[in-house]
Design a protein around this motif. Structure first.
Motif, PDB file in Angstrom:
ATOM      1  N   GLY A  49       0.895  -1.360  -0.131  1.00  0.00           N
ATOM      2  CA  GLY A  49      -0.048   0.067  -0.090  1.00  0.00           C
ATOM      3  C   GLY A  49       0.866   1.330  -0.095  1.00  0.00           C
ATOM      4  N   GLY A  50       2.149   1.125  -0.135  1.00  0.00           N
ATOM      5  CA  GLY A  50       3.009   2.328  -0.250  1.00  0.00           C
ATOM      6  C   GLY A  50       3.302   2.832  -1.510  1.00  0.00           C
ATOM      7  N   GLY A  51       2.551   2.628  -2.444  1.00  0.00           N
ATOM      8  CA  GLY A  51       2.919   2.824  -3.954  1.00  0.00           C
ATOM      9  C   GLY A  51       2.924   4.370  -4.368  1.00  0.00           C
ATOM     10  N   GLY A  52       3.018   4.900  -5.584  1.00  0.00           N
ATOM     11  CA  GLY A  52       3.272   6.366  -5.621  1.00  0.00           C
ATOM     12  C   GLY A  52       1.707   6.790  -5.977  1.00  0.00           C
ATOM     13  N   TYR A  53       1.590   8.188  -6.267  1.00  0.00           N
ATOM     14  CA  TYR A  53       0.311   8.526  -6.810  1.00  0.00           C
ATOM     15  C   TYR A  53       0.722   9.456  -8.133  1.00  0.00           C
ATOM     16  CZ  TYR A  53      -1.137   7.773  -2.187  1.00  0.00           C
ATOM     17  OH  TYR A  53      -1.262   7.274  -0.792  1.00  0.00           O
ATOM     18  N   SER A  54      -0.291   9.860  -8.885  1.00  0.00           N
ATOM     19  CA  SER A  54      -0.196  10.585 -10.074  1.00  0.00           C
ATOM     20  C   SER A  54      -1.109  11.841 -10.089  1.00  0.00           C
ATOM     21  CB  SER A  54      -0.356   9.645 -11.222  1.00  0.00           C
ATOM     22  OG  SER A  54      -1.548   8.935 -11.364  1.00  0.00           O
ATOM     23  N   VAL A  55      -0.801  12.890 -10.833  1.00  0.00           N
ATOM     24  CA  VAL A  55      -1.737  13.941 -10.998  1.00  0.00           C
ATOM     25  C   VAL A  55      -2.047  13.923 -12.474  1.00  0.00           C
ATOM     26  CG1 VAL A  55      -1.862  16.285 -10.821  1.00  0.00           C
ATOM     27  CG2 VAL A  55      -0.793  15.042  -9.249  1.00  0.00           C
ATOM     28  N   GLU A  56      -3.358  14.217 -12.686  1.00  0.00           N
ATOM     29  CA  GLU A  56      -3.808  14.321 -13.960  1.00  0.00           C
ATOM     30  C   GLU A  56      -3.329  15.435 -14.801  1.00  0.00           C
ATOM     31  OE1 GLU A  56      -7.997  14.387 -16.307  1.00  0.00           O
ATOM     32  OE2 GLU A  56      -8.207  14.159 -14.419  1.00  0.00           O
ATOM     33  N   LYS A  57      -2.555  15.377 -15.724  1.00  0.00           N
ATOM     34  CA  LYS A  57      -2.060  16.423 -16.602  1.00  0.00           C
ATOM     35  C   LYS A  57      -2.999  17.239 -17.362  1.00  0.00           C
ATOM     36  CE  LYS A  57       2.438  15.688 -17.964  1.00  0.00           C
ATOM     37  NZ  LYS A  57       3.450  15.273 -18.624  1.00  0.00           N
ATOM     38  N   HIS A  58      -2.858  18.538 -17.345  1.00  0.00           N
ATOM     39  CA  HIS A  58      -3.606  19.472 -18.243  1.00  0.00           C
ATOM     40  C   HIS A  58      -2.700  20.399 -18.701  1.00  0.00           C
ATOM     41  CE1 HIS A  58      -7.482  17.962 -16.277  1.00  0.00           C
ATOM     42  NE2 HIS A  58      -6.969  17.969 -15.094  1.00  0.00           N
ATOM     43  N   GLY A  59      -3.475  21.029 -19.778  1.00  0.00           N
ATOM     44  CA  GLY A  59      -2.463  22.122 -20.463  1.00  0.00           C
ATOM     45  C   GLY A  59      -1.548  21.557 -21.527  1.00  0.00           C
ATOM     46  N   ASP A  60      -0.506  22.384 -22.031  1.00  0.00           N
ATOM     47  CA  ASP A  60       0.371  22.059 -22.781  1.00  0.00           C
ATOM     48  C   ASP A  60       1.386  21.581 -22.381  1.00  0.00           C
ATOM     49  OD1 ASP A  60      -1.235  22.900 -25.184  1.00  0.00           O
ATOM     50  OD2 ASP A  60      -0.896  24.946 -24.158  1.00  0.00           O
ATOM     51  N   ALA A  61       1.998  21.654 -20.971  1.00  0.00           N
ATOM     52  CA  ALA A  61       3.205  21.044 -20.284  1.00  0.00           C
ATOM     53  C   ALA A  61       2.997  21.281 -18.727  1.00  0.00           C
ATOM     54  CB  ALA A  61       4.679  22.158 -21.054  1.00  0.00           C
ATOM     55  N   THR A  62       3.793  20.199 -17.792  1.00  0.00           N
ATOM     56  CA  THR A  62       3.562  20.446 -16.741  1.00  0.00           C
ATOM     57  C   THR A  62       4.749  20.810 -15.987  1.00  0.00           C
ATOM     58  OG1 THR A  62       1.689  19.017 -16.723  1.00  0.00           O
ATOM     59  CG2 THR A  62       2.859  18.987 -14.644  1.00  0.00           C
ATOM     60  N   VAL A  63       4.988  21.652 -15.112  1.00  0.00           N
ATOM     61  CA  VAL A  63       6.220  21.836 -14.338  1.00  0.00           C
ATOM     62  C   VAL A  63       5.981  21.782 -12.788  1.00  0.00           C
ATOM     63  CG1 VAL A  63       7.611  23.972 -13.474  1.00  0.00           C
ATOM     64  CG2 VAL A  63       6.759  23.777 -15.791  1.00  0.00           C
ATOM     65  N   PRO A  99      -2.341  22.381  -8.091  1.00  0.00           N
ATOM     66  CA  PRO A  99      -1.964  23.025  -9.487  1.00  0.00           C
ATOM     67  C   PRO A  99      -2.392  24.336  -9.608  1.00  0.00           C
ATOM     68  CG  PRO A  99      -3.629  21.596  -9.511  1.00  0.00           C
ATOM     69  CD  PRO A  99      -3.537  21.614  -8.039  1.00  0.00           C
ATOM     70  N   GLY A 100      -1.703  24.980 -10.464  1.00  0.00           N
ATOM     71  CA  GLY A 100      -2.055  26.371 -11.083  1.00  0.00           C
ATOM     72  C   GLY A 100      -1.732  26.345 -12.359  1.00  0.00           C
ATOM     73  N   MET A 101      -2.445  27.264 -13.365  1.00  0.00           N
ATOM     74  CA  MET A 101      -2.294  27.156 -14.800  1.00  0.00           C
ATOM     75  C   MET A 101      -1.566  28.607 -15.114  1.00  0.00           C
ATOM     76  SD  MET A 101      -2.617  25.102 -17.213  1.00  0.00           S
ATOM     77  CE  MET A 101      -3.923  24.089 -16.783  1.00  0.00           C
ATOM     78  N   LEU A 102      -0.345  28.540 -15.674  1.00  0.00           N
ATOM     79  CA  LEU A 102       0.264  29.843 -16.015  1.00  0.00           C
ATOM     80  C   LEU A 102      -0.135  29.941 -17.644  1.00  0.00           C
ATOM     81  CD1 LEU A 102       2.458  32.087 -16.156  1.00  0.00           C
ATOM     82  CD2 LEU A 102       4.220  30.139 -16.582  1.00  0.00           C
ATOM     83  N   LYS A 103      -0.686  31.001 -18.005  1.00  0.00           N
ATOM     84  CA  LYS A 103      -1.052  31.323 -19.344  1.00  0.00           C
ATOM     85  C   LYS A 103       0.019  31.986 -19.933  1.00  0.00           C
ATOM     86  CE  LYS A 103      -5.919  30.827 -18.774  1.00  0.00           C
ATOM     87  NZ  LYS A 103      -5.968  29.585 -19.504  1.00  0.00           N
ATOM     88  N   TYR A 104       0.912  31.515 -20.904  1.00  0.00           N
ATOM     89  CA  TYR A 104       2.270  32.355 -21.109  1.00  0.00           C
ATOM     90  C   TYR A 104       2.501  32.074 -22.765  1.00  0.00           C
ATOM     91  CZ  TYR A 104       6.879  34.394 -21.510  1.00  0.00           C
ATOM     92  OH  TYR A 104       7.977  35.148 -21.625  1.00  0.00           O
ATOM     93  N   ARG A 105       2.550  33.145 -23.375  1.00  0.00           N
ATOM     94  CA  ARG A 105       2.773  33.103 -25.029  1.00  0.00           C
ATOM     95  C   ARG A 105       1.655  32.057 -25.817  1.00  0.00           C
ATOM     96  NH1 ARG A 105       8.951  33.007 -26.997  1.00  0.00           N
ATOM     97  NH2 ARG A 105       9.693  34.928 -25.971  1.00  0.00           N
ATOM     98  N   GLY A 106       0.442  32.114 -25.168  1.00  0.00           N
ATOM     99  CA  GLY A 106      -0.586  31.404 -25.675  1.00  0.00           C
ATOM    100  C   GLY A 106      -0.373  29.827 -25.197  1.00  0.00           C
ATOM    101  N   ALA A 107       0.470  29.438 -24.413  1.00  0.00           N
ATOM    102  CA  ALA A 107       0.385  28.063 -23.888  1.00  0.00           C
ATOM    103  C   ALA A 107      -0.245  28.201 -22.625  1.00  0.00           C
ATOM    104  CB  ALA A 107       1.825  27.853 -23.922  1.00  0.00           C
ATOM    105  N   ASN A 108      -0.761  27.107 -21.974  1.00  0.00           N
ATOM    106  CA  ASN A 108      -1.228  26.805 -20.842  1.00  0.00           C
ATOM    107  C   ASN A 108      -0.199  25.868 -20.012  1.00  0.00           C
ATOM    108  OD1 ASN A 108      -3.799  28.078 -20.933  1.00  0.00           O
ATOM    109  ND2 ASN A 108      -4.585  26.420 -22.419  1.00  0.00           N
ATOM    110  N   ILE A 109       0.537  26.443 -19.367  1.00  0.00           N
ATOM    111  CA  ILE A 109       1.379  25.488 -18.575  1.00  0.00           C
ATOM    112  C   ILE A 109       0.868  25.254 -17.076  1.00  0.00           C
ATOM    113  CG2 ILE A 109       3.941  25.580 -17.658  1.00  0.00           C
ATOM    114  CD1 ILE A 109       4.303  27.722 -19.979  1.00  0.00           C
TER     115      ILE A 109
END
Length: 369
Positions: A49-63, A99-109
């Motif tokens: 039960g000590g496995g990892g977790y994941s976050v659903e990715k949104h936008g054009d890239a994830t930081v 998470p938050g969404m950075l909008k930069y140069r038309g991209a959603n990061i």
């Protein structure tokens, strides 16, 4: 002796053995055995039960913002993402990833403000494995350091390394083909400095008896092991130094010397104050560069060129990649495309799926009816 004791015993033997050409093969076998034992221990933890977790990715890239507690990650993400951007919480057993969404140069990061790491995170302390599993899904890791605690970088870097995250490097050129007989055959380019005996010893520790391995470049023992384990994540990284508004300008040379002591080029860092919102434009630009994104402006029939919401792709992307991202009828009924801009030999050049796009190309797609 349990697995944890075996791991510690192997680590001690590695650290106490001087590295030279005569001990190289022995150390290679030890490191290979250590990797196998650690993998076995992690698999046992995951089964419990000590496995990892994941976050659903949104936008054009994830930081992923990586830092110890109280370095200002939450303040920074609030400063980078405006009030009406998409926000929320992904609730895990022991942590929240905001998470938050950075909008930069038309991209959603998408920017992930993961909980502050602590030493020992890769071994599970403070929910560290869950945090680090989130970093593994990112396209870029941003180390956020306090201007007063530059030494945190080395500890953070080690935690990511221990969790199989490899920064600012490419996977080793290693190809293994199993065979039914004739033992282990090593093919290596002239640039490979590891001898055949060391490479064979590493393979045997991983259970290979009959195999042909081809090695190129000049990988270290650790990199050869990485190539065999085949579960390492390779992502770029960058460094941002926060709270610069709290130091006197005369202290800046000291900070730069501290960065150099960790092999960090100060000119490659971004100095910011999240609290005062200073240096954020430079930070956004550096993130854009490190992500390697390009903007493609779509020329839509009867509507003209859409310069407001470009199609955002990775550098080196082709027309085929654009079709995959657009999906639907574009991918299924594609005939040809016309491109104007940096990648085109002339305006409205007719191209196929293999054509490589460039930043600020204008693209018009023709489909079958």
């Amino acid at each position: 002796m349990g697995l944890e004791e075996e791991i510690e015993s192997i680590r001690e033997e590695i650290s106490s053995t001087p590295y030279n050409k005569s001990t190289e093969a022995h150390i290679g076998r030890l490191k290979s055995k250590l990797a196998e034992k650690k993998e076995k221990l992690e698999n046992q933890s995951s089964a419990g039960g000590g496995g990892g977790y994941s976050v659903e990715k949104h936008g054009d890239a994830t930081v992923a913002l990586v830092g110890f507690p109280s370095v200002g990650k939450s303040t920074l993400i609030n400063a980078l993402t405006n009030a009406d951007s998409e926000t929320g919480s992904y609730e895990f057993t022991t942590l929240d990833v905001n998470p938050g969404m950075l909008k930069y140069r038309g991209a959603n990061i998408q920017i992930l403000d993961v909980p502050g790491l602590i030493e020992g995170a890769a071994d599970g302390r403070g929910g560290g494995k869950e945090v680090l599993s989130v970093v593994r899904t990112a396209d870029l890791a941003v180390f956020l350091l306090s201007v007063f605690e530059i030494d945190q970088y080395e500890r953070l870097d080690k935690e990511l390394y221990y969790n199989k995250i490899r920064l600012d490097t490419e996977p080793p050129s290693l190809h293994i083909r199993k065979r039914h007989k004739n033992g282990i055959q090593v093919n290596k380019s002239d640039s490979v400095s590891l001898d055949e005996g060391t490479i064979k010893g590493v393979l045997r520790e991983h259970g290979y008896v009959n195999a042909e391995v081809t090695v190129r470049g000049d990988p270290t023992i650790d990199e050869v092991i990485d190539g065999m384990m085949d579960n390492r994540i390779y992502i770029p990284s960058m460094v941002a130094v926060n709270k610069t508004d709290l130091v006197d300008p005369s202290y800046v040379p000291t900070v730069k010397d501290q960065l150099r002591s960790h092999d960090i080029d100060p000119d490659e860092c971004t100095f910011i104050s999240a609290e005062k919102e200073k240096g954020l434009d430079a930070l956004k630009e550096r993130i854009w560069e490190k992500l390697g994104l390009i903007r493609i402006y779509m020329d839509r029939p009867s509507k003209g060129v859409d310069y407001e919401e470009p199609l955002v792709l990775k550098k080196g992307a082709t027309i085929g990649d654009a079709l995959v991202k657009l999906g639907g009828e574009f991918e299924e009924r594609f005939r040809f495309a016309r491109v104007s801009g940096p990648s085109a030999k002339h305006d409205d050049q007719q191209v196929g799926e293999e054509h490589t796009l460039a930043d600020e190309d204008v693209l018009r797609i023709t489909i079958t009816r």
